[in-house]
Motif scaffolding. Structure first.
Motif, PDB file in Angstrom:
ATOM      1  N   GLU A  43     -48.069 -95.631 -70.004  1.00  0.00           N
ATOM      2  CA  GLU A  43     -48.576 -94.571 -69.132  1.00  0.00           C
ATOM      3  C   GLU A  43     -48.320 -95.085 -67.528  1.00  0.00           C
ATOM      4  O   GLU A  43     -48.321 -94.060 -66.605  1.00  0.00           O
ATOM      5  CB  GLU A  43     -50.012 -94.267 -69.023  1.00  0.00           C
ATOM      6  CG  GLU A  43     -50.332 -93.934 -70.486  1.00  0.00           C
ATOM      7  CD  GLU A  43     -49.860 -92.346 -70.700  1.00  0.00           C
ATOM      8  OE1 GLU A  43     -49.386 -91.748 -69.765  1.00  0.00           O
ATOM      9  OE2 GLU A  43     -49.500 -92.210 -71.858  1.00  0.00           O
ATOM     10  N   THR A  44     -48.028 -96.316 -67.492  1.00  0.00           N
ATOM     11  CA  THR A  44     -47.692 -96.643 -65.949  1.00  0.00           C
ATOM     12  C   THR A  44     -46.387 -97.038 -65.716  1.00  0.00           C
ATOM     13  O   THR A  44     -45.899 -97.287 -64.648  1.00  0.00           O
ATOM     14  CB  THR A  44     -48.698 -98.170 -65.837  1.00  0.00           C
ATOM     15  OG1 THR A  44     -47.903 -99.097 -66.710  1.00  0.00           O
ATOM     16  CG2 THR A  44     -50.066 -97.932 -65.963  1.00  0.00           C
ATOM     17  N   GLU A 199     -48.444 -88.357 -58.388  1.00  0.00           N
ATOM     18  CA  GLU A 199     -49.685 -89.027 -58.585  1.00  0.00           C
ATOM     19  C   GLU A 199     -50.857 -88.083 -59.324  1.00  0.00           C
ATOM     20  O   GLU A 199     -51.382 -88.754 -60.236  1.00  0.00           O
ATOM     21  CB  GLU A 199     -50.215 -89.421 -57.205  1.00  0.00           C
ATOM     22  CG  GLU A 199     -51.463 -89.745 -57.091  1.00  0.00           C
ATOM     23  CD  GLU A 199     -51.490 -91.297 -57.668  1.00  0.00           C
ATOM     24  OE1 GLU A 199     -52.470 -91.994 -58.079  1.00  0.00           O
ATOM     25  OE2 GLU A 199     -50.319 -91.885 -57.886  1.00  0.00           O
ATOM     26  N   GLN A 200     -50.531 -86.960 -59.247  1.00  0.00           N
ATOM     27  CA  GLN A 200     -51.585 -85.897 -59.972  1.00  0.00           C
ATOM     28  C   GLN A 200     -51.240 -86.083 -61.471  1.00  0.00           C
ATOM     29  O   GLN A 200     -52.087 -86.360 -62.394  1.00  0.00           O
ATOM     30  CB  GLN A 200     -51.570 -84.504 -59.392  1.00  0.00           C
ATOM     31  CG  GLN A 200     -52.619 -83.769 -60.339  1.00  0.00           C
ATOM     32  CD  GLN A 200     -52.693 -82.299 -59.960  1.00  0.00           C
ATOM     33  OE1 GLN A 200     -51.487 -81.716 -60.245  1.00  0.00           O
ATOM     34  NE2 GLN A 200     -53.826 -81.755 -59.471  1.00  0.00           N
ATOM     35  N   PHE A 204     -53.835 -87.545 -64.284  1.00  0.00           N
ATOM     36  CA  PHE A 204     -54.151 -86.777 -65.437  1.00  0.00           C
ATOM     37  C   PHE A 204     -53.928 -87.135 -66.821  1.00  0.00           C
ATOM     38  O   PHE A 204     -54.707 -87.250 -67.665  1.00  0.00           O
ATOM     39  CB  PHE A 204     -53.608 -85.322 -65.415  1.00  0.00           C
ATOM     40  CG  PHE A 204     -54.060 -84.159 -64.594  1.00  0.00           C
ATOM     41  CD1 PHE A 204     -54.845 -84.547 -63.583  1.00  0.00           C
ATOM     42  CD2 PHE A 204     -53.738 -82.880 -64.780  1.00  0.00           C
ATOM     43  CE1 PHE A 204     -55.856 -83.477 -62.865  1.00  0.00           C
ATOM     44  CE2 PHE A 204     -54.421 -81.868 -63.945  1.00  0.00           C
ATOM     45  CZ  PHE A 204     -55.350 -82.268 -62.970  1.00  0.00           C
ATOM     46  N   MET A 205     -52.879 -87.997 -67.083  1.00  0.00           N
ATOM     47  CA  MET A 205     -52.457 -88.846 -68.165  1.00  0.00           C
ATOM     48  C   MET A 205     -53.730 -89.898 -68.278  1.00  0.00           C
ATOM     49  O   MET A 205     -54.030 -90.022 -69.426  1.00  0.00           O
ATOM     50  CB  MET A 205     -50.878 -89.355 -68.155  1.00  0.00           C
ATOM     51  CG  MET A 205     -49.986 -88.559 -67.843  1.00  0.00           C
ATOM     52  SD  MET A 205     -50.073 -87.421 -69.284  1.00  0.00           S
ATOM     53  CE  MET A 205     -49.607 -88.593 -70.618  1.00  0.00           C
ATOM     54  N   MET A 206     -53.988 -90.476 -67.160  1.00  0.00           N
ATOM     55  CA  MET A 206     -55.162 -91.788 -67.360  1.00  0.00           C
ATOM     56  C   MET A 206     -56.367 -90.978 -68.039  1.00  0.00           C
ATOM     57  O   MET A 206     -57.027 -91.636 -68.877  1.00  0.00           O
ATOM     58  CB  MET A 206     -55.197 -92.000 -66.024  1.00  0.00           C
ATOM     59  CG  MET A 206     -54.229 -92.961 -65.417  1.00  0.00           C
ATOM     60  SD  MET A 206     -54.169 -94.511 -66.378  1.00  0.00           S
ATOM     61  CE  MET A 206     -52.508 -93.934 -67.252  1.00  0.00           C
ATOM     62  N   ARG A 207     -56.824 -89.555 -67.396  1.00  0.00           N
ATOM     63  CA  ARG A 207     -57.685 -89.263 -68.122  1.00  0.00           C
ATOM     64  C   ARG A 207     -57.721 -88.467 -69.279  1.00  0.00           C
ATOM     65  O   ARG A 207     -58.740 -88.613 -70.296  1.00  0.00           O
ATOM     66  CB  ARG A 207     -58.200 -87.870 -67.157  1.00  0.00           C
ATOM     67  CG  ARG A 207     -58.768 -88.118 -65.578  1.00  0.00           C
ATOM     68  CD  ARG A 207     -58.998 -86.982 -64.911  1.00  0.00           C
ATOM     69  NE  ARG A 207     -59.636 -87.410 -63.432  1.00  0.00           N
ATOM     70  CZ  ARG A 207     -59.915 -86.453 -62.776  1.00  0.00           C
ATOM     71  NH1 ARG A 207     -60.023 -85.373 -62.775  1.00  0.00           N
ATOM     72  NH2 ARG A 207     -60.180 -86.977 -61.391  1.00  0.00           N
ATOM     73  N   GLN A 214     -62.511 -88.603 -70.061  1.00  0.00           N
ATOM     74  CA  GLN A 214     -62.231 -87.163 -70.565  1.00  0.00           C
ATOM     75  C   GLN A 214     -62.813 -85.999 -70.011  1.00  0.00           C
ATOM     76  O   GLN A 214     -62.207 -84.836 -70.023  1.00  0.00           O
ATOM     77  CB  GLN A 214     -61.754 -87.073 -72.079  1.00  0.00           C
ATOM     78  CG  GLN A 214     -60.866 -87.931 -72.418  1.00  0.00           C
ATOM     79  CD  GLN A 214     -60.868 -88.429 -74.158  1.00  0.00           C
ATOM     80  OE1 GLN A 214     -61.581 -87.979 -74.482  1.00  0.00           O
ATOM     81  NE2 GLN A 214     -59.680 -89.098 -74.618  1.00  0.00           N
ATOM     82  N   TRP A 215     -64.085 -86.148 -70.011  1.00  0.00           N
ATOM     83  CA  TRP A 215     -64.861 -85.142 -69.380  1.00  0.00           C
ATOM     84  C   TRP A 215     -64.472 -84.474 -68.111  1.00  0.00           C
ATOM     85  O   TRP A 215     -64.903 -83.363 -67.799  1.00  0.00           O
ATOM     86  CB  TRP A 215     -66.435 -85.564 -69.309  1.00  0.00           C
ATOM     87  CG  TRP A 215     -66.735 -86.782 -68.383  1.00  0.00           C
ATOM     88  CD1 TRP A 215     -66.506 -88.080 -68.295  1.00  0.00           C
ATOM     89  CD2 TRP A 215     -67.118 -86.487 -67.072  1.00  0.00           C
ATOM     90  NE1 TRP A 215     -66.743 -88.702 -67.274  1.00  0.00           N
ATOM     91  CE2 TRP A 215     -67.040 -87.902 -66.057  1.00  0.00           C
ATOM     92  CE3 TRP A 215     -67.055 -85.286 -66.144  1.00  0.00           C
ATOM     93  CZ2 TRP A 215     -67.270 -88.088 -65.036  1.00  0.00           C
ATOM     94  CZ3 TRP A 215     -67.500 -85.654 -64.684  1.00  0.00           C
ATOM     95  CH2 TRP A 215     -67.469 -86.843 -64.175  1.00  0.00           C
TER      96      TRP A 215
END
Length: 308
Positions: A43-44, A199-200, A204-207, A214-215
């Motif tokens: 993801e990074t 960046e968004q 979003f992928m982090m969430r 996730q909430w």
């Protein structure tokens, strides 16, 4: 006697050190939350490995600024000022993070957050600004709007929850509404948190991959990701048409979360002239001892289990 005093002083020093460490740990816990997923596989990779500002410098500056926020809070209460701060920006732009750092050391009776849900059936029939007006501050209060009446110019417009006629009426009304607030004595500060497309996507992928975050990712957020360009056009129109001398917009560059928080708080402190408030010295009264008093026994089953 001297040894007893020295021992008491050493114990007090330990207690003070422990309390200071606990204060620092509060902030570190929040920072760990921000960076906890940096080790997730894959993801990074698409993101630049920019470590941002030095963490020690960040903590030092944040605690210093929070100390100034406490002074500002005292001044607002003492002078019976009315302060409204609006935080707007795309989903995941960092609005909640800076609000947490602002309120972290403040009295919730003086500084409170207004984060309104979607309007219910009754509220949809009211004057648009009515449900927001009920959250405006009285004298001696600070209200931080985590999103605000500008929902109409952003999410409601882009997602089709209102008509273009309603949007136009909003743009005609909001400048006068805000001028009215300022004339009534409210100090109104408006921030737009700006992040890049990339960046968004990363946040979003982090969430998506973080069970503790996730909430934060609602179906509406997912749709907003797909409509990036529509949100951009709506934002540009909003800033152009509602940037007024009485209540200008301030844009916070928010790709670097640490710098965004410090820059926003530092700027906020410049928008409300404040000074020191003299407080009467506090002296603890002597403990009153009643020789006849005996503490009642508390049954063991009433205590929280000592798991740790």
């Amino acid at each position: 006697m001297t040894e007893t005093i020295a021992a008491d002083g050493a114990n007090m020093r330990k207690l003070i050190d422990a309390d200071l460490q606990d204060t620092l740990d509060e902030e570190i816990e929040m920072e760990l939350d921000d960076h906890r997923l940096q080790t997730l596989q894959g993801e990074t990779n698409a993101r630049d490995a920019d470590e941002g500002m030095d963490r020690q410098q960040y903590f030092q500056e944040l605690l210093r600024l929070q100390g100034e926020l406490v002074k500002l809070q005292d001044w607002v209460q003492h002078q019976k000022l009315k302060v409204v701060v609006i935080f707007e920006g795309r989903d995941s732009a960092g609005k909640g993070g800076v609000i947490k750092r602002i309120t972290q050391r403040l009295n919730p009776r003086i500084c409170r957050v207004a984060a309104l849900p979607a309007p219910n059936e009754r509220e949809r029939t009211q004057w648009y600004f009515q449900r927001y007006a009920t959250h405006l501050p009285a004298g001696g209060e600070i209200v931080l709007f985590d999103r605000s009446w500008y929902n109409r110019a952003g999410v409601e417009r882009v997602m089709g929850f209102c008509t273009e006629d309603q949007v136009e009426e909003f743009f005609r009304t909001v400048p006068e509404f805000e001028r009215m607030l300022v004339r009534s004595g409210i100090i109104l500060v408006k921030y737009w948190f700006s992040i890049t497309d990339e960046e968004q996507q990363f946040r979003f992928m982090m969430r998506i991959h973080d069970p503790l975050k996730q909430w934060k990712l609602s179906p509406m957020d997912v749709q907003s990701r797909a409509r990036w360009e529509q949100y951009t056009k709506a934002k540009e129109d909003m800033l152009h048409r509602t940037h007024i001398p009485e209540a200008p917009w301030w844009v916070v560059e928010a790709v670097d979360k640490k710098r965004a928080r410090l820059n926003c708080i530092s700027h906020l402190l410049t928008q409300i002239p404040y000074g020191d408030v003299t407080h009467p010295s506090v002296t603890l009264p002597d403990r009153i001892h009643d020789p006849a008093y005996r503490r009642d026994h508390i049954p063991e089953e009433m205590f929280v289990p000592k798991v740790y």
